[in-house]
Every structure is written in C-alpha cells, then in structure tokens.
Design a protein around this motif. Sequence first.
Motif, short mmCIF file in Angstrom:
data_model
loop_
_atom_site.label_atom_id
_atom_site.label_comp_id
_atom_site.label_asym_id
_atom_site.label_seq_id
_atom_site.Cartn_x
_atom_site.Cartn_y
_atom_site.Cartn_z
N LYS A 83 -4.36 33.76 15.25
CA LYS A 83 -3.85 33.37 13.93
C LYS A 83 -4.98 33.12 12.95
N ASN A 86 -5.96 36.44 11.65
CA ASN A 86 -5.03 36.90 10.61
C ASN A 86 -5.25 36.17 9.30
N LEU A 87 -5.54 34.87 9.41
CA LEU A 87 -5.78 34.08 8.21
C LEU A 87 -7.01 34.59 7.46
N LYS A 113 2.49 35.34 1.56
CA LYS A 113 1.90 35.87 2.79
C LYS A 113 0.89 34.88 3.38
N VAL A 117 1.18 32.78 7.11
CA VAL A 117 0.14 32.84 8.15
C VAL A 117 -0.45 31.46 8.38
N GLU A 120 1.93 29.29 10.47
CA GLU A 120 1.88 29.62 11.89
C GLU A 120 0.64 29.02 12.55
#
Length: 235
Positions: A83, A86-87, A113, A117, A120
């Motif tokens: 994660k 992704n961040l 978006k 992220v 999460e």
Amino acid sequence: NNVNSGKMFTIFTNDVNQIKDIVSRIVNSLISAIIMLIGSTALMLYFNAKLAFAVFVVIPLILFVAFFIIKRLGKFFKEIQKKRDNLNKVIEENIKGSMLIRVFASELDEISKFENVNKEFRNLSLNVVKYFSLLFPLINMALFIGQLLVLYLGGESVIDGSMTLGQLSTFNMLVIIFTAPFIIISFITNFITQAVVSLKRVNEILDYKIEPHIGQENIEEFKSLELQNVDYKIG
C-alpha cells in the motif's frame, strides 16, 4: 520496466531505513537481552532448580503467543509496504502529471484516488497497532503467572524451613531479571518483523535477473537487406 517507480522509491527509502535501524539499534538490545536471559537462567538453576522449572513452565505459553502475533504481523507488514508503494505511485503520478490534471480539471478525481489509497494504508497500519498492543500484555501476563508460581512454591518452602526468606527474595529478583529480556524482545519484535519483510523486498531488487536486450547482438557479416510485406503511402 517490471517494477514501478513508486515501489522502487519505497524500497530505497523506507525499506532500507528499516534494515539500517535494526542493525544500528535493535541488535544491541537483542544481544543484551540474550545475555541477561542466559545468565539469569543459569543462576536460577544454581539457586533452586525446583523453582526455576516452575518459571520455565510459562515459556511455551510465551512462545505460542509470540509466534501467533508475529506471524500475523508479518502478513500485515507485507500488505502495508504494498500500500505504501501504491501511495508513492499516486503521489508521483500527481506531481508528474500536474499540468494534465489542471487541463482536464480532474483534481477532485485525483484527490479521491489519493484518499482511497491512504485510507487502505491507514486501516492496515491500525491493524498492526492492534495486534502489537496485544503482544506486550499477553507476554506480561504469562510472566506474572511464573512469578505467582515462584511465590506460592517458594512460600511453602519458607514455611517448611527448606528455604530462607532471604533466599526466596534473591530468587524472586532473579525471576525479575529473567523476565526483562522477554519484555525487551516483545518490544523490538515489531521492528524485527518489519525489517525481515523489508530485507526480502530489497533482495527482490538485488537478485533481479535482467534479461539480455533483444536486438543488440553484434552482427559480424552484413551483405544485403531485404524487406518483406512492407506497405507505405505518401501524404
């Protein structure tokens, strides 16, 4: 080409820092804890083997609790790092594509978006905190059970005269020293688990096999060139 820049950024910053911290800080605490554990165990067996084995009864319980929580922490740390990748990827895309975002007026979409992220990532981090918050109290509870057994059995020995009150007090101090390494290890378990996950991620990059570049081999003999099934048009 196969690893996005967000993951590369996380590996070269966060993961490397995790490994550096475990080497520079945690190793010293771990060595001290092991020395204290060996020394206190030897002294307890020397003073009173019966009471020492009463303390050792709780060790399987401690190991079970530690294994149960550490196993789940390892899974969470893997997901957290993904994660985090992704961040970083979303942040990088927003910075590089800031002009396009303004042109297409998609600021709200990009904010949404990022928030998804980030949410999460936050939820996974909170799960780690919840599990880690259980580790220290459960290990303490197991250690307190061992101390209660020592006080109960030692008290009976003092009453029947096979042990003096001073010897019981000395042994109880050894039990406190014996429990200290477990408290230290339970505290640094979080860092050790995270460092192991980070080390695996770094090794994935270091051990990555690069395939030979197609089309870059040297041609020793080159006499003619033939084009087949080629179409073109002008204008």
